[in-house]
Design a protein around this motif. Structure first.
Motif, mmCIF file in Angstrom:
data_model
loop_
_atom_site.group_PDB
_atom_site.id
_atom_site.type_symbol
_atom_site.label_atom_id
_atom_site.label_comp_id
_atom_site.label_asym_id
_atom_site.label_seq_id
_atom_site.Cartn_x
_atom_site.Cartn_y
_atom_site.Cartn_z
ATOM 1 N N GLN A 126 0.820 -1.205 0.000
ATOM 2 C CA GLN A 126 0.000 0.000 0.000
ATOM 3 C C GLN A 126 0.861 1.266 0.000
ATOM 4 O OE1 GLN A 126 -2.146 1.441 3.617
ATOM 5 N NE2 GLN A 126 -4.000 0.925 2.456
ATOM 6 N N GLY A 127 1.978 1.241 0.693
ATOM 7 C CA GLY A 127 2.836 2.411 0.769
ATOM 8 C C GLY A 127 3.959 2.433 -0.244
ATOM 9 N N ALA A 128 4.061 1.379 -1.064
ATOM 10 C CA ALA A 128 5.127 1.302 -2.069
ATOM 11 C C ALA A 128 4.657 0.395 -3.196
ATOM 12 C CB ALA A 128 6.420 0.765 -1.456
ATOM 13 N N ALA A 129 3.696 0.888 -3.979
ATOM 14 C CA ALA A 129 3.083 0.097 -5.044
ATOM 15 C C ALA A 129 3.716 0.398 -6.395
ATOM 16 C CB ALA A 129 1.584 0.371 -5.100
ATOM 17 N N LEU A 130 3.456 -0.501 -7.350
ATOM 18 C CA LEU A 130 4.003 -0.376 -8.694
ATOM 19 C C LEU A 130 2.893 -0.673 -9.700
ATOM 20 C CD1 LEU A 130 6.891 0.069 -9.930
ATOM 21 C CD2 LEU A 130 7.008 -2.422 -10.185
ATOM 22 N N ALA A 131 2.699 0.252 -10.666
ATOM 23 C CA ALA A 131 1.757 0.068 -11.765
ATOM 24 C C ALA A 131 2.562 -0.153 -13.038
ATOM 25 C CB ALA A 131 0.849 1.282 -11.904
ATOM 26 N N ILE A 132 2.308 -1.267 -13.731
ATOM 27 C CA ILE A 132 3.166 -1.712 -14.826
ATOM 28 C C ILE A 132 2.396 -1.766 -16.139
ATOM 29 C CG2 ILE A 132 4.667 -3.569 -15.627
ATOM 30 C CD1 ILE A 132 4.668 -4.580 -12.658
ATOM 31 N N GLY A 133 2.884 -1.037 -17.152
ATOM 32 C CA GLY A 133 2.347 -1.149 -18.498
ATOM 33 C C GLY A 133 0.849 -0.951 -18.570
ATOM 34 N N GLY A 134 0.183 -1.749 -19.413
ATOM 35 C CA GLY A 134 -1.266 -1.706 -19.524
ATOM 36 C C GLY A 134 -1.759 -1.084 -20.816
ATOM 37 N N GLN A 135 -3.025 -0.736 -20.814
ATOM 38 C CA GLN A 135 -3.710 -0.202 -21.983
ATOM 39 C C GLN A 135 -4.479 1.057 -21.572
ATOM 40 O OE1 GLN A 135 -5.563 -4.099 -22.408
ATOM 41 N NE2 GLN A 135 -4.808 -4.205 -24.507
ATOM 42 N N PRO A 136 -4.846 1.982 -22.516
ATOM 43 C CA PRO A 136 -4.987 1.773 -23.962
ATOM 44 C C PRO A 136 -3.657 1.779 -24.692
ATOM 45 C CG PRO A 136 -5.488 4.040 -23.411
ATOM 46 C CD PRO A 136 -5.284 3.319 -22.108
ATOM 47 N N GLY A 137 -3.677 1.202 -25.854
ATOM 48 C CA GLY A 137 -2.431 1.004 -26.571
ATOM 49 C C GLY A 137 -1.626 -0.068 -25.871
ATOM 50 N N TYR A 138 -0.321 0.016 -26.002
ATOM 51 C CA TYR A 138 0.583 -0.945 -25.379
ATOM 52 C C TYR A 138 1.627 -0.142 -24.624
ATOM 53 C CZ TYR A 138 -1.779 -3.935 -28.702
ATOM 54 O OH TYR A 138 -2.743 -4.604 -29.417
ATOM 55 N N LEU A 139 1.352 0.099 -23.354
ATOM 56 C CA LEU A 139 2.147 1.038 -22.569
ATOM 57 C C LEU A 139 3.441 0.410 -22.054
ATOM 58 C CD1 LEU A 139 -0.710 2.636 -20.422
ATOM 59 C CD2 LEU A 139 0.330 3.558 -22.500
ATOM 60 N N THR A 140 4.472 1.237 -21.943
ATOM 61 C CA THR A 140 5.712 0.851 -21.265
ATOM 62 C C THR A 140 5.889 1.637 -19.964
ATOM 63 O OG1 THR A 140 6.993 2.532 -22.453
ATOM 64 C CG2 THR A 140 6.859 0.337 -23.458
ATOM 65 N N ILE A 141 4.995 2.592 -19.744
ATOM 66 C CA ILE A 141 5.120 3.512 -18.600
ATOM 67 C C ILE A 141 4.942 2.766 -17.279
ATOM 68 C CG2 ILE A 141 4.130 5.542 -17.483
ATOM 69 C CD1 ILE A 141 3.130 6.394 -20.257
ATOM 70 N N THR A 142 5.834 3.045 -16.341
ATOM 71 C CA THR A 142 5.777 2.491 -14.990
ATOM 72 C C THR A 142 5.576 3.628 -13.995
ATOM 73 O OG1 THR A 142 7.302 0.727 -15.627
ATOM 74 C CG2 THR A 142 7.028 1.132 -13.275
ATOM 75 N N GLU A 143 4.700 3.413 -13.017
ATOM 76 C CA GLU A 143 4.500 4.413 -11.970
ATOM 77 C C GLU A 143 4.700 3.795 -10.590
ATOM 78 O OE1 GLU A 143 1.367 7.347 -12.170
ATOM 79 O OE2 GLU A 143 0.874 6.719 -14.222
ATOM 80 N N GLU A 144 5.261 4.611 -9.675
ATOM 81 C CA GLU A 144 5.512 4.183 -8.302
ATOM 82 C C GLU A 144 4.694 5.031 -7.335
ATOM 83 O OE1 GLU A 144 9.703 4.667 -7.867
ATOM 84 O OE2 GLU A 144 10.185 2.863 -9.007
ATOM 85 N N PHE A 145 4.151 4.394 -6.303
ATOM 86 C CA PHE A 145 3.324 5.059 -5.298
ATOM 87 C C PHE A 145 4.052 5.076 -3.968
ATOM 88 C CE2 PHE A 145 -0.406 5.032 -2.320
ATOM 89 C CZ PHE A 145 -0.967 6.239 -2.718
ATOM 90 N N ASP A 146 4.068 6.226 -3.288
ATOM 91 C CA ASP A 146 4.802 6.346 -2.027
ATOM 92 C C ASP A 146 3.890 6.360 -0.806
ATOM 93 O OD1 ASP A 146 3.607 8.831 -2.083
ATOM 94 O OD2 ASP A 146 5.474 9.964 -2.253
ATOM 95 N N GLY A 147 2.638 6.023 -1.013
ATOM 96 C CA GLY A 147 1.667 6.061 0.062
ATOM 97 C C GLY A 147 0.748 7.258 -0.036
ATOM 98 N N THR A 148 1.177 8.260 -0.831
ATOM 99 C CA THR A 148 0.372 9.465 -1.030
ATOM 100 C C THR A 148 0.224 9.816 -2.505
ATOM 101 O OG1 THR A 148 1.149 10.359 1.092
ATOM 102 C CG2 THR A 148 0.121 11.911 -0.436
#
Length: 300
Positions: A126-148
């Motif tokens: 919950q305080g250190a999550a990772l969102a990987i790729g996905g759609q729409p299209g074919y994403l390479t973008i990665t996002e990190e969550f720090d709890g806020t």
């Protein structure tokens, strides 16, 4: 001797559905899953806000998400979880919503930078999550969550993919399978160290819309869609660089949800059994650790 790890039937979900998130650091005695899809003639999109908790024997319905969604990612544990991205609102539209769970209630939080449908492309707590790729299209973008807040990582995946699956932590994750432009399914596997994605050995069975559990160096890939198209029972273990075929699931399914703090504490829930968008299931299975089996040696 030790028998191989294997899948066994577990308590069924109260709401049969597919394409939903879960607290991916859950265990076979403390799990949480939420959201999902149950289409019908009067509700073709079928986004759901349902949330269920698992105690090792049975699933119990608990307080619902702030907004119905499907194809949402998940992170955390049974008492401190995160639901993010997915589809909801306008029919089929990807979202950037984030909800946090405190063990009792869901609360809306700060949004992702890139709206997306993740399927199982998520990892972490919950305080250190990772969102990987996905759609729409074919994403390479990665996002990190720090709890806020969410921050876009400077490291993007090498291979753009949708319908991807992942497991692990924010600084030690693995992403596998999926689909690419013009390619129905792929074996592509990449590991993440908190800043950079590195290509690793491919899956033995190419798949999309699968699920995973465990860690970067002791991971598990299970289920998914394979050519046919068909739902697969295929399971593979990952050691940080190479995939190895393992015991098959009892029921093949794709668009399933899954979690596991370790590979042998992993669970598979729900999903679609066939190509029909209404053939979703409430079946769940747990992946059991090796057990000792007595052997007799006879001499003559």
């Amino acid at each position: 001797e030790l028998a191989a790890s294997a899948w066994s039937a577990a308590g069924v979900l109260n709401t049969a559905r597919d394409n939903f998130g879960s607290a991916n650091h859950g265990t076979g005695t403390a799990g949480l899953c939420y959201g999902g899809h149950t289409s019908g003639p009067t509700d073709p999109e079928g986004d759901r806000d349902v949330c269920e908790s698992y105690n090792g024997t049975a699933w119990t319905s608990v307080n619902v998400l702030t907004t119905p969604c499907t194809s949402n990612g998940g992170a955390g544990t049974q008492t401190a979880a995160l639901s993010f991205a997915g589809r909801g609102g306008p029919p089929g539209a990807p979202t950037n919503r984030t909800d946090s769970w405190d063990g009792t209630n869901w609360t809306a939080g700060n949004a992702l930078n890139t709206a997306r449908a993740l399927v199982q492309g998520s990892a972490g707590t919950q305080g250190a999550a990772l969102a990987i790729g996905g759609q729409p299209g074919y994403l390479t973008i990665t996002e990190e969550f720090d709890g806020t807040n969410w921050a876009t990582s400077p490291g993007s995946m090498n291979t753009p993919r949708g319908d991807i699956a992942g497991t692990g932590s924010q600084t030690a994750a693995v992403a596998f399978g999926g689909t690419q432009p013009g390619v129905f399914i792929v074996t592509s596997t990449e590991s993440y160290d908190g800043s950079t994605w590195t290509s690793q050995g491919g899956l033995n069975t190419a798949r999309r819309r699968a699920a995973g559990g465990g860690t970067l160096t002791a991971g598990l890939a299970f289920g998914g869609l394979v050519p046919g198209p068909a739902a697969t029972t295929s399971t593979e273990t990952f050691d940080g660089s190479t995939w190895t075929a393992a015991s098959s699931m009892g029921t093949g399914r794709y668009f399933l949800s899954g979690f596991g703090l370790t590979s042998t504490q992993s669970m598979a829930m729900g999903g679609l059994l066939t190509g029909s968008a209404s053939n979703y299931t409430n079946l769940t299975e747990e992946y059991n650790p090796p057990v000792a089996v007595a052997k007799t040696v006879t001499t003559s």
